[in-house]
Design a protein around this motif. Structure first.
Motif, PDB file in Angstrom:
ATOM      1  N   THR A  90       6.089 -40.501  -9.085  1.00  0.00           N
ATOM      2  CA  THR A  90       6.415 -39.721 -10.280  1.00  0.00           C
ATOM      3  C   THR A  90       6.470 -38.229  -9.968  1.00  0.00           C
ATOM      4  OG1 THR A  90       5.330 -41.367 -11.682  1.00  0.00           O
ATOM      5  CG2 THR A  90       5.664 -39.181 -12.630  1.00  0.00           C
ATOM      6  N   GLY A  91       5.423 -37.719  -9.304  1.00  0.00           N
ATOM      7  CA  GLY A  91       5.342 -36.289  -9.032  1.00  0.00           C
ATOM      8  C   GLY A  91       6.420 -35.799  -8.101  1.00  0.00           C
ATOM      9  N   LEU A  92       6.776 -36.618  -7.114  1.00  0.00           N
ATOM     10  CA  LEU A  92       7.798 -36.198  -6.153  1.00  0.00           C
ATOM     11  C   LEU A  92       9.160 -36.091  -6.817  1.00  0.00           C
ATOM     12  CD1 LEU A  92       8.536 -35.468  -3.267  1.00  0.00           C
ATOM     13  CD2 LEU A  92       8.831 -37.911  -2.784  1.00  0.00           C
ATOM     14  N   VAL A  93       9.551 -37.097  -7.597  1.00  0.00           N
ATOM     15  CA  VAL A  93      10.842 -37.046  -8.287  1.00  0.00           C
ATOM     16  C   VAL A  93      10.854 -35.897  -9.294  1.00  0.00           C
ATOM     17  CG1 VAL A  93      12.440 -38.312  -9.783  1.00  0.00           C
ATOM     18  CG2 VAL A  93      11.243 -39.507  -7.944  1.00  0.00           C
ATOM     19  N   ALA A  94       9.726 -35.635  -9.941  1.00  0.00           N
ATOM     20  CA  ALA A  94       9.636 -34.507 -10.876  1.00  0.00           C
ATOM     21  C   ALA A  94       9.905 -33.187 -10.172  1.00  0.00           C
ATOM     22  CB  ALA A  94       8.256 -34.489 -11.527  1.00  0.00           C
ATOM     23  N   LEU A  95       9.345 -33.005  -8.977  1.00  0.00           N
ATOM     24  CA  LEU A  95       9.576 -31.769  -8.228  1.00  0.00           C
ATOM     25  C   LEU A  95      11.049 -31.622  -7.864  1.00  0.00           C
ATOM     26  CD1 LEU A  95       6.477 -31.575  -5.849  1.00  0.00           C
ATOM     27  CD2 LEU A  95       7.049 -29.993  -7.707  1.00  0.00           C
ATOM     28  N   TYR A  96      11.698 -32.714  -7.491  1.00  0.00           N
ATOM     29  CA  TYR A  96      13.131 -32.658  -7.197  1.00  0.00           C
ATOM     30  C   TYR A  96      13.921 -32.209  -8.425  1.00  0.00           C
ATOM     31  CZ  TYR A  96      13.074 -34.844  -2.544  1.00  0.00           C
ATOM     32  OH  TYR A  96      12.904 -35.096  -1.210  1.00  0.00           O
ATOM     33  N   SER A 142       1.763 -35.303 -15.724  1.00  0.00           N
ATOM     34  CA  SER A 142       2.134 -34.043 -16.395  1.00  0.00           C
ATOM     35  C   SER A 142       3.366 -33.422 -15.763  1.00  0.00           C
ATOM     36  CB  SER A 142       0.963 -33.057 -16.330  1.00  0.00           C
ATOM     37  OG  SER A 142      -0.214 -33.626 -16.864  1.00  0.00           O
ATOM     38  N   LEU A 143       3.445 -33.472 -14.438  1.00  0.00           N
ATOM     39  CA  LEU A 143       4.592 -32.923 -13.727  1.00  0.00           C
ATOM     40  C   LEU A 143       5.868 -33.662 -14.130  1.00  0.00           C
ATOM     41  CD1 LEU A 143       5.149 -30.716 -11.616  1.00  0.00           C
ATOM     42  CD2 LEU A 143       4.799 -32.434  -9.841  1.00  0.00           C
ATOM     43  N   GLY A 144       5.766 -34.976 -14.323  1.00  0.00           N
ATOM     44  CA  GLY A 144       6.918 -35.753 -14.767  1.00  0.00           C
ATOM     45  C   GLY A 144       7.382 -35.349 -16.155  1.00  0.00           C
ATOM     46  N   VAL A 145       6.438 -35.170 -17.077  1.00  0.00           N
ATOM     47  CA  VAL A 145       6.781 -34.715 -18.432  1.00  0.00           C
ATOM     48  C   VAL A 145       7.411 -33.327 -18.385  1.00  0.00           C
ATOM     49  CG1 VAL A 145       5.812 -34.012 -20.663  1.00  0.00           C
ATOM     50  CG2 VAL A 145       5.041 -36.143 -19.572  1.00  0.00           C
ATOM     51  N   LEU A 146       6.832 -32.441 -17.587  1.00  0.00           N
ATOM     52  CA  LEU A 146       7.355 -31.078 -17.472  1.00  0.00           C
ATOM     53  C   LEU A 146       8.782 -31.070 -16.928  1.00  0.00           C
ATOM     54  CD1 LEU A 146       6.909 -27.994 -17.554  1.00  0.00           C
ATOM     55  CD2 LEU A 146       5.947 -28.176 -15.243  1.00  0.00           C
ATOM     56  N   ALA A 147       9.053 -31.887 -15.927  1.00  0.00           N
ATOM     57  CA  ALA A 147      10.389 -31.912 -15.320  1.00  0.00           C
ATOM     58  C   ALA A 147      11.445 -32.369 -16.321  1.00  0.00           C
ATOM     59  CB  ALA A 147      10.392 -32.824 -14.098  1.00  0.00           C
ATOM     60  N   LEU A 148      11.138 -33.393 -17.117  1.00  0.00           N
ATOM     61  CA  LEU A 148      12.085 -33.846 -18.144  1.00  0.00           C
ATOM     62  C   LEU A 148      12.261 -32.767 -19.214  1.00  0.00           C
ATOM     63  CD1 LEU A 148      11.079 -37.597 -18.665  1.00  0.00           C
ATOM     64  CD2 LEU A 148      12.992 -36.679 -17.352  1.00  0.00           C
ATOM     65  N   CYS A 149      11.156 -32.166 -19.624  1.00  0.00           N
ATOM     66  CA  CYS A 149      11.202 -31.157 -20.685  1.00  0.00           C
ATOM     67  C   CYS A 149      12.019 -29.944 -20.268  1.00  0.00           C
ATOM     68  CB  CYS A 149       9.776 -30.755 -21.055  1.00  0.00           C
ATOM     69  SG  CYS A 149       9.678 -29.508 -22.355  1.00  0.00           S
ATOM     70  N   VAL A 150      11.788 -29.441 -19.058  1.00  0.00           N
ATOM     71  CA  VAL A 150      12.519 -28.268 -18.563  1.00  0.00           C
ATOM     72  C   VAL A 150      14.016 -28.557 -18.476  1.00  0.00           C
ATOM     73  CG1 VAL A 150      12.890 -26.894 -16.472  1.00  0.00           C
ATOM     74  CG2 VAL A 150      10.589 -27.154 -17.379  1.00  0.00           C
ATOM     75  N   ASN A 151      14.360 -29.829 -18.239  1.00  0.00           N
ATOM     76  CA  ASN A 151      15.766 -30.224 -18.186  1.00  0.00           C
ATOM     77  C   ASN A 151      16.312 -30.639 -19.550  1.00  0.00           C
ATOM     78  OD1 ASN A 151      17.037 -30.383 -15.311  1.00  0.00           O
ATOM     79  ND2 ASN A 151      14.906 -31.012 -15.018  1.00  0.00           N
ATOM     80  N   ASN A 152      15.559 -30.306 -20.619  1.00  0.00           N
ATOM     81  CA  ASN A 152      15.985 -30.563 -22.006  1.00  0.00           C
ATOM     82  C   ASN A 152      16.196 -32.044 -22.307  1.00  0.00           C
ATOM     83  OD1 ASN A 152      16.080 -27.757 -22.739  1.00  0.00           O
ATOM     84  ND2 ASN A 152      17.987 -27.602 -21.576  1.00  0.00           N
ATOM     85  N   VAL A 153      15.385 -32.882 -21.686  1.00  0.00           N
ATOM     86  CA  VAL A 153      15.420 -34.322 -21.953  1.00  0.00           C
ATOM     87  C   VAL A 153      14.297 -34.642 -22.935  1.00  0.00           C
ATOM     88  CG1 VAL A 153      15.201 -36.627 -20.961  1.00  0.00           C
ATOM     89  CG2 VAL A 153      16.360 -34.810 -19.671  1.00  0.00           C
TER      90      VAL A 153
END
Length: 411
Positions: A90-96, A142-153
């Motif tokens: 989860t965290g790795l894909v979120a960072l990408y 949390s990193l996964g949620v943040l990555a989706l949120c920053v990308n407006n998902v």
């Protein structure tokens, strides 16, 4: 444990930077930026966290960043398409995804990433429902949620409810900080028509959870400015900036500037340090438009430095203990030169195994005894009586007469 892969920077150059940091902070921070950029042109695997830090910096080498972005895209596509081997966490894909948004890359060019991350977050939440902990950990969640949120998902209600802190949960400082960033992003998210993305009820609950977490972070700031250790401080300062607590951020920034020499010679650690030195957080990624960027960062401006000979005398004593704290093997290793702990383990002829992470090689098995994620065990590295090592086996350099304990422990 978060996934981490090592990209080492010239040790002597970092040493010199640390000596000059207080004398000329702005120039030295810029020099750290150059060193991080240099790590991207090595043959080592790409690290999305490094790219994020470079994109959040005020100066760029756009050509080098574009090459690295292409490397990251190719790397992730390979990970998501691979039929064998461990799937990315989860965290790795979120960072990408954060790295791609930091370069204003359309999600359509990595179309498998968002569905994959959503699926992983559902798995995290299901495991949380059944076992009271996520499948990986709250940091990655949390990193996964943040990555989706920053990308407006838009994020499902069930996933968001997993970020509500419970009284019996005691998280590490960097985990609290990542939860704050994710919750802050959700609270502030808007639709294209400028309406709030989430209901007032949801936003109120998110705000209450965020305030509890930020209070814990604030309460843990020491007089010298650190919050936890210097590595968790770098992440915690992002959370303080997110809620505009600039006084505590400035106090923590001074602590990072005064950090011990070579504390941030690991590129992953440096990638978490640079944003807060530039007064940036991962939330700023969502506001980037990639226009009119200053293309003035040059890797040739720092002259190469020959690393001196660090020949030492003496021995390092290694003791390996199982979960019951019983000795299972020992070794005494001569220090013929400035050796890393990884080199010491090799010299000791101990049977050991590692796995690669964003932070470098991570110890998984010693003397035929393996740490097991299912049993929540890991190899704890302890120097002397009870000093837990803050660096990994490739970054830590033992000294003569040092006793190092490799203890199988629960997390």
């Amino acid at each position: 444990m978060q996934p981490r892969k090592l990209l080492l920077i010239s040790c002597m150059q970092i040493l010199l930077l640390a000596l000059n940091l207080q004398a000329n902070p702005e120039e030295t921070i810029r020099s750290l930026n150059v060193h991080l950029l240099r790590s991207t042109i090595s043959a080592l695997p790409a690290n999305p966290s490094v790219h994020i830090a470079l994109r959040l910096s005020p100066e760029h080498s756009l050509q080098d960043e574009r090459k690295y972005l292409h490397k990251l895209k190719t790397d992730l596509q390979g990970k998501l398409s691979r039929s064998s081997g461990l799937p990315p966490s989860t965290g790795l894909v979120a960072l990408y995804l954060l790295a791609f948004r930091a370069s204003c890359l359309s999600l359509s060019t990595v179309e498998k990433a968002v569905p994959y991350l959503k699926k992983e977050l559902r798995a995290e939440r299901n495991h949380l429902n059944n076992g009271h902990v996520p499948l990986t950990n709250y940091y990655q969640y949390s990193l996964g949620v943040l990555a989706l949120c920053v990308n407006n998902v838009r994020i499902d209600h069930g996933i968001l409810s997993g970020l509500t802190p419970h009284r019996h949960h005691h998280h590490h400082i960097d985990t609290n900080a990542m939860m704050v960033l994710a919750l802050k992003c959700v609270h502030d998210s808007k639709m294209p028509n400028n309406a709030w993305m989430y209901s007032n009820h949801r936003r109120t609950n998110v705000l209450l959870a965020m305030n509890k977490l930020i209070q814990q972070i604030q309460n843990h700031q020491a007089e010298n400015g650190t919050i936890g250790n210097i590595y968790s401080t770098a992440v915690a300062l992002q959370a303080l900036l997110a809620v505009r607590d600039e006084a505590r951020w400035l106090k923590g920034k001074r602590a990072l500037i005064e950090a011990p020499k070579r504390a941030f010679d690991n590129p992953m650690a440096l990638s978490q340090l640079l944003p807060v030195l530039y007064r940036k957080t991962y939330l700023d990624i969502g506001q980037m438009d990639c226009n009119d960027e200053h293309d003035g960062l040059n890797t040739t401006k720092l002259s190469a430095t020959t690393e001196p000979n660090f020949t030492l005398t003496g021995f390092v004593h290694l003791t390996v203990k199982n979960i019951s704290k019983a000795d299972i093997c020992k070794a005494k290793v001569p220090l013929r030169r400035r050796m890393s702990l990884l080199e010491v383990l090799n010299e000791a002829n101990l049977d050991f195994e590692t796995k690669e992470t964003l932070w470098g090689p991570f110890l998984t098995s010693v003397c035929h005894l393996r740490a097991q994620d299912a049993e929540r065990t890991y190899w704890q590295l302890i120097s002397g009586e009870n000093t837990q090592l803050k660096k990994g086996i490739k970054d830590y350099h033992p000294h003569g007469k040092e006793h190092i304990l490799l203890q199988l422990s629960h997390f």
